[in-house]
Every structure is written in structure tokens, then in C-alpha cells.
Design a protein around this motif. Structure first.
Motif, mmCIF file in Angstrom:
data_model
loop_
_atom_site.group_PDB
_atom_site.id
_atom_site.type_symbol
_atom_site.label_atom_id
_atom_site.label_comp_id
_atom_site.label_asym_id
_atom_site.label_seq_id
_atom_site.Cartn_x
_atom_site.Cartn_y
_atom_site.Cartn_z
ATOM 1 N N PRO A 148 33.194 -43.155 -22.345
ATOM 2 C CA PRO A 148 31.983 -42.620 -21.733
ATOM 3 C C PRO A 148 32.265 -41.320 -20.980
ATOM 4 O O PRO A 148 33.345 -41.136 -20.408
ATOM 5 N N LEU A 149 31.289 -40.428 -20.976
ATOM 6 C CA LEU A 149 31.420 -39.120 -20.348
ATOM 7 C C LEU A 149 30.665 -39.101 -19.026
ATOM 8 O O LEU A 149 29.467 -39.372 -18.993
ATOM 9 N N GLN A 150 31.365 -38.774 -17.953
ATOM 10 C CA GLN A 150 30.724 -38.675 -16.633
ATOM 11 C C GLN A 150 30.344 -37.218 -16.371
ATOM 12 O O GLN A 150 31.209 -36.346 -16.287
ATOM 13 N N VAL A 151 29.039 -36.976 -16.258
ATOM 14 C CA VAL A 151 28.521 -35.667 -15.866
ATOM 15 C C VAL A 151 28.159 -35.761 -14.390
ATOM 16 O O VAL A 151 27.255 -36.501 -14.009
ATOM 17 N N THR A 152 28.854 -35.019 -13.557
ATOM 18 C CA THR A 152 28.665 -35.144 -12.113
ATOM 19 C C THR A 152 27.427 -34.408 -11.635
ATOM 20 O O THR A 152 26.760 -34.843 -10.688
ATOM 21 N N GLY A 153 27.093 -33.290 -12.265
ATOM 22 C CA GLY A 153 25.916 -32.522 -11.882
ATOM 23 C C GLY A 153 25.530 -31.555 -12.973
ATOM 24 O O GLY A 153 26.359 -31.164 -13.805
ATOM 25 N N ALA A 154 24.253 -31.151 -12.980
ATOM 26 C CA ALA A 154 23.772 -30.243 -14.019
ATOM 27 C C ALA A 154 22.601 -29.448 -13.483
ATOM 28 O O ALA A 154 21.825 -29.928 -12.642
ATOM 29 N N SER A 155 22.464 -28.225 -13.986
ATOM 30 C CA SER A 155 21.338 -27.377 -13.593
ATOM 31 C C SER A 155 20.901 -26.531 -14.772
ATOM 32 O O SER A 155 21.616 -26.393 -15.767
ATOM 33 N N ILE A 156 19.714 -25.947 -14.628
ATOM 34 C CA ILE A 156 19.168 -25.053 -15.646
ATOM 35 C C ILE A 156 18.391 -23.952 -14.944
ATOM 36 O O ILE A 156 17.844 -24.161 -13.859
ATOM 37 N N GLY A 157 18.356 -22.783 -15.546
ATOM 38 C CA GLY A 157 17.590 -21.674 -14.994
ATOM 39 C C GLY A 157 17.513 -20.545 -15.997
ATOM 40 O O GLY A 157 18.163 -20.573 -17.053
ATOM 41 N N LEU A 158 16.718 -19.541 -15.679
ATOM 42 C CA LEU A 158 16.609 -18.377 -16.535
ATOM 43 C C LEU A 158 17.823 -17.478 -16.338
ATOM 44 O O LEU A 158 18.263 -17.237 -15.214
ATOM 45 N N ALA A 176 25.385 -15.036 -14.499
ATOM 46 C CA ALA A 176 24.455 -15.144 -13.364
ATOM 47 C C ALA A 176 23.123 -15.751 -13.810
ATOM 48 O O ALA A 176 22.670 -15.548 -14.936
ATOM 49 N N VAL A 177 22.495 -16.483 -12.869
ATOM 50 C CA VAL A 177 21.200 -17.125 -13.101
ATOM 51 C C VAL A 177 20.202 -16.557 -12.093
ATOM 52 O O VAL A 177 20.552 -16.304 -10.935
ATOM 53 N N ARG A 178 18.973 -16.347 -12.546
ATOM 54 C CA ARG A 178 17.952 -15.872 -11.613
ATOM 55 C C ARG A 178 17.758 -16.913 -10.502
ATOM 56 O O ARG A 178 17.377 -18.059 -10.775
ATOM 57 N N PRO A 179 18.004 -16.549 -9.241
ATOM 58 C CA PRO A 179 18.026 -17.547 -8.158
ATOM 59 C C PRO A 179 16.718 -18.313 -8.006
ATOM 60 O O PRO A 179 16.741 -19.506 -7.677
ATOM 61 N N ASP A 180 15.591 -17.665 -8.243
ATOM 62 C CA ASP A 180 14.299 -18.329 -8.034
ATOM 63 C C ASP A 180 13.973 -19.332 -9.131
ATOM 64 O O ASP A 180 12.985 -20.069 -9.033
ATOM 65 N N THR A 181 14.804 -19.372 -10.207
ATOM 66 C CA THR A 181 14.491 -20.257 -11.334
ATOM 67 C C THR A 181 15.459 -21.418 -11.482
ATOM 68 O O THR A 181 15.234 -22.294 -12.314
ATOM 69 N N ILE A 182 16.538 -21.456 -10.722
ATOM 70 C CA ILE A 182 17.534 -22.497 -10.938
ATOM 71 C C ILE A 182 16.983 -23.851 -10.514
ATOM 72 O O ILE A 182 16.348 -23.986 -9.465
ATOM 73 N N ARG A 183 17.151 -24.853 -11.373
ATOM 74 C CA ARG A 183 16.623 -26.195 -11.145
ATOM 75 C C ARG A 183 17.751 -27.219 -11.301
ATOM 76 O O ARG A 183 18.529 -27.167 -12.247
ATOM 77 N N GLN A 184 17.793 -28.154 -10.371
ATOM 78 C CA GLN A 184 18.721 -29.294 -10.501
ATOM 79 C C GLN A 184 18.198 -30.213 -11.598
ATOM 80 O O GLN A 184 17.009 -30.556 -11.618
ATOM 81 N N LEU A 185 19.060 -30.613 -12.514
ATOM 82 C CA LEU A 185 18.675 -31.575 -13.543
ATOM 83 C C LEU A 185 19.049 -32.980 -13.102
ATOM 84 O O LEU A 185 20.100 -33.200 -12.491
ATOM 85 N N ARG A 186 18.182 -33.918 -13.430
ATOM 86 C CA ARG A 186 18.428 -35.331 -13.142
ATOM 87 C C ARG A 186 18.331 -36.132 -14.431
ATOM 88 O O ARG A 186 17.710 -35.702 -15.403
ATOM 89 N N PHE A 187 18.927 -37.317 -14.376
ATOM 90 C CA PHE A 187 18.961 -38.199 -15.533
ATOM 91 C C PHE A 187 18.512 -39.574 -15.054
ATOM 92 O O PHE A 187 19.214 -40.214 -14.258
ATOM 93 N N ALA A 188 17.313 -39.989 -15.504
ATOM 94 C CA ALA A 188 16.706 -41.223 -15.005
ATOM 95 C C ALA A 188 16.700 -41.243 -13.479
ATOM 96 O O ALA A 188 16.995 -42.256 -12.839
ATOM 97 N N GLY A 189 16.420 -40.081 -12.899
ATOM 98 C CA GLY A 189 16.289 -39.962 -11.455
ATOM 99 C C GLY A 189 17.568 -39.662 -10.711
ATOM 100 O O GLY A 189 17.539 -39.369 -9.514
ATOM 101 N N SER A 190 18.698 -39.707 -11.382
ATOM 102 C CA SER A 190 19.992 -39.507 -10.721
ATOM 103 C C SER A 190 20.526 -38.106 -11.002
ATOM 104 O O SER A 190 20.367 -37.586 -12.118
ATOM 105 N N PRO A 191 21.198 -37.484 -10.024
ATOM 106 C CA PRO A 191 21.785 -36.161 -10.283
ATOM 107 C C PRO A 191 23.029 -36.206 -11.165
ATOM 108 O O PRO A 191 23.510 -35.163 -11.608
ATOM 109 N N SER A 192 23.559 -37.399 -11.415
ATOM 110 C CA SER A 192 24.712 -37.550 -12.298
ATOM 111 C C SER A 192 24.326 -38.434 -13.481
ATOM 112 O O SER A 192 23.270 -39.075 -13.474
#
Length: 416
Positions: free
Chosen positions: A81-91, A97-113
Motif C-alpha cells: 500500500p502507498l501512503q500519501v501524506t499530503g496533496a494539493s492542486i492549483g493553477l 511555482a503555483v499561483r498562491p490564490d489558487t492552491i487547494r489542499q486535497l482530501r481523500f474521503a475527508g482526510s488530508p492523507s
């Protein structure tokens, strides 16, 4: 027939997220066909070593806009199994570099990991992030624990970046000092991006094949492969078909390869038919079966069974049957010329010509995209110098534009 290997992972359509039970319709906006980790014979990747206490920043250009977005991660070839500790997405801003106003924390079934099962896949919860077709998104994954060798897509023609420690929510590129140079880039664990909202759109077009679909010979970070050029044509014509690239460099139709991915017949269902909103498949595959009759390029001493035109035709017919059973329109791409390349032989070229005659005249495909004539209008058996990258087989950006022009937009499915 299509191999049962294509159903080992859960179908994309069966994946659930926090918005399960709503009427949200998701559309494929970008995809990469995943592969087992291996030593790349042409350029280095991070796939064999994997990641430990590192952030990996990956850039994709989506072909479907919307108001919400989510990602798919694959551990199809993972040994654990693969443990993903955190993830984000943005423009994307520029480089890593990512546009600061667009960066979003991604969650998986409500969890950040998230824990991605062995040989499985997961989809993130949706986030509000308005996107437009042909816009670039940056996805960042942080792995605290060692991943081991990674499920990946070897030839991305796009630079990926790596940082020590946790920088998945950092819009700055400052920590992302590590990329592979020289190199053609790879994507790691990232299998798809999906969007919803933003109005109606037409069914997706999935380009399926080998390195000529994958885009070897295009400009690194240029997004000028033939599926990209086709997406630009569709946008200019006001026809919002997302175009998804399911090519794999060195891929074969009939046999698996240690560094060229599972065979076309075994991965077609996963990489094409299971794509959200897939309406048309454009198939261009078989030249590697002809010119690479073993797997020694991957360091494996294994001869493939002798290739004949009939065996390749049988493989194409298997793809056609599978697409037809799922209601997907299937367009046959003629095999492109390769005289002058290292793998050319007169016998192999005759097999290519026989397969092309069948594609053009049998009526087995719903339509034909004559990539052979697009790259060799005079029928010489060679790609003109202006249309290949220098190796007489892989198109240049100009060659990829010529290929995109060979697709009749009227042949693409208007409804699923």
C-alpha cells in the motif's frame, strides 16, 4: 481477446468520493497511462528509487474546464500500500511555482492523507477550482514514508520537480530545486484529472498508442504532441471534446514489455474504455511489434513470438470488439513510416503496409485517420526531414500537427 489484467484495478467508474450520491457528472480532463517501475533505457527517472520525506510537483495541461476538480492516483504496480501524506492542486504559475490564490489542499474521503491499496487506485474529494480547457494545473504529493519503486508514466515530455521535506502547500518554487536534466520527464502515481461543472461538453476523445501518441519528439514542456494539436483544432472549431493521451513510449499491441508497459490488448479497457466520458478512441499501435521483436532494450532476454500482419490485425480486431461492446466509436490510425530508422527492415515495412491496407479498406474501424499519408503524402515509405525529429520515425512538432490534421472531426462521437 482483451486480457483480464485490464480489470485488476477497480474501474474508474466505481470509485467513490465524499460527494458520492450526488448527481455530479465528472469528465476526464487529463490522463496518463501508468506503467511498472523500471530502469529507463533512454533517460533517468525517479521511478525505481521512489520517494521518502519528499514532495513531488507535477504539471499537467487539462483539456476540459469546469468549476470543480479532483485527481486519480494509481498504485497499480505497487508491491505494498502507498501512503500519501499530503496533496494539493492549483493553477500553474511558472516552472514549479503555483499561483498562491489558487492552491487547494486535497482530501481523500475527508482526510488530508490517503492509503492507496496495493494494485489499486483512489480518487480525491472534489475541490472548488475554476479551470479552462488547455490550462495548466500543478499537483503536488508529499510522501513522508518511503514509497519504494513507483507506479509511473515514463515519458511525460514535461518537467517534474522534487523538494526535500513537506512543501506540498507551498506556492513558491524555491524548495523545488531538483529535476532530472537532461531528461524528458515522468509522472509519478498520477493517473488522471477530472472536472465537473462549467456547462455541457462533448464526449472525450482518447488517443491510444505508443511513443508517437505519447509525444516523443515534441518539445519538453511544449505540449505540442499530436493529441495536443488535436485539442487545439477542436477548441478552434468550437467543439469541446476533451482529448486524453493514453500513449506509452515503446508500447506494443501484442506483448508486454518490462519498460514499455503492458500490451495494448491488455491495457485498452483500463486506459481507454474506463475513462470518464469516453466517446471515441483513436488507435495507433503496432509499429513496435514490427521493429522490436524482443525486450532486450529493457535488459530482458526474451524474444517475442514472430509478428505477422494477421497477428496484428487480430489484435486490432480485439480492440474494436471491446470498444464496440462499450458503445465507444473507434478510429483506426494507419501505421506511420519508419524507413531510415534503426529498426527498419524491408520485411517489417511490408507488414506495416499490409496492416495499413486492412485498416483503410476492411471497414472494421468506424473511421480511419490516415497518419501514414499525413506524414508521407507521396507514399515513399519515409517521413520527410521537416516532419521527423531526426530519427526518421518520431514526428517533430510540425509532424504532430500534420497528424492532428488527418483526423476528420466529423468522425468523433457526439454522444455517449
Amino acid at each position: 481477446m482483451i486480457s483480464p489484467k485490464s480489470t485488476e484495478q477497480p474501474s474508474i467508474a466505481t470509485l467513490t468520493t465524499a460527494d458520492a450520491g450526488t448527481r455530479t457528472i465528472w469528465h476526464g480532463a487529463w490522463t496518463a497511462a501508468v506503467m511498472r517501475p523500471s530502469a529507463a533505457p533512454w533517460f533517468p527517472t525517479w521511478a525505481e528509487d521512489g520517494f521518502a520525506d519528499q514532495s513531488v510537483r507535477q504539471i499537467v495541461r487539462v483539456n476540459a474546464g469546469g468549476t470543480k476538480v479532483r485527481i486519480r492516483l494509481s498504485n497499480a504496480y505497487g508491491a505494498a500500500p502507498l501512503q500519501v501524506t499530503g496533496a494539493s492542486i492549483g493553477l500553474t504559475a511558472e516552472g514549479a511555482a503555483v499561483r498562491p490564490d489558487t492552491i487547494r489542499q486535497l482530501r481523500f474521503a475527508g482526510s488530508p492523507s490517503a492509503l492507496v491499496p496495493t494494485r489499486g487506485r483512489i480518487v480525491s474529494d472534489p475541490v472548488d477550482l475554476p479551470t479552462r480547457p488547455r490550462e495548466q494545473l500543478t499537483i503536488t504529493l508529499y510522501f513522508k514514508d518511503a514509497t519504494g519503486p513507483t507506479t509511473h508514466h515514463q515519458l511525460s515530455m514535461t518537467t517534474s520537480y522534487r523538494a526535500a521535506g513537506d512543501h506540498h502547500r507551498d506556492p513558491s518554487a524555491a524548495a523545488y530545486t531538483d529535476s532530472i536534466e537532461p531528461g524528458f520527464g515522468s509522472w509519478y502515481f498520477l493517473e488522471g484529472v477530472e472536472t465537473s461543472g462549467g456547462g455541457p461538453r462533448l464526449p472525450a476523445v482518447v488517443a491510444f498508442g505508443d511513443s508517437i501518441t505519447d509525444g516523443f519528439g515534441a518539445n519538453v514542456d511544449g505540449d505540442d504532441r499530436y493529441p495536443d494539436a488535436l485539442a487545439e483544432r477542436l477548441a478552434a472549431a468550437g467543439r469541446p471534446h476533451p482529448v486524453l493521451n493514453a500513449g506509452i513510449g515503446s508500447n506494443k499491441l501484442l506483448t508486454d514489455s518490462a519498460c514499455g508497459g503492458d500490451s495494448g490488448v491488455s491495457r485498452f479497457a483500463r486506459d481507454v474504455l474506463d475513462q470518464p466520458g469516453a466517446g471515441t478512441a483513436i488507435v495507433l499501435i503496432g509499429i513496435n511489434d514490427i521493429q522490436l521483436n524482443d525486450d532486450r532494450m529493457c535488459g530482458v532476454d526474451l524474444d517475442d513470438p514472430p509478428v505477422t500482419a494477421q497477428r496484428l490485425i487480430d489484435g486490432h480486431q480485439a480492440l474494436i470488439r471491446a470498444a464496440t461492446a462499450r458503445g465507444v466509436t473507434v478510429v483506426g490510425g494507419t501505421l506511420t513510416p519508419f524507413q531510415g530508422s534503426a529498426g527498419w527492415t524491408a520485411e517489417g515495412d511490408e507488414i506495416r503496409r499490409q496492416v495499413n491496407r486492412w485498416i483503410r479498406t476492411s471497414g472494421a474501424y468506424d473511421a480511419v485517420a490516415d497518419f501514414d499519408r499525413a506524414l508521407d503524402p507521396d507514399g515513399t515509405g519515409s517521413v520527410p526531414d521537416a516532419l521527423h525529429m531526426g530519427d526518421h520515425i518520431h514526428p517533430s512538432p510540425a509532424g504532430y500537427r500534420a497528424m492532428a490534421g488527418a483526423v476528420d472531426l466529423a468522425d468523433l462521437a457526439e454522444r455517449q
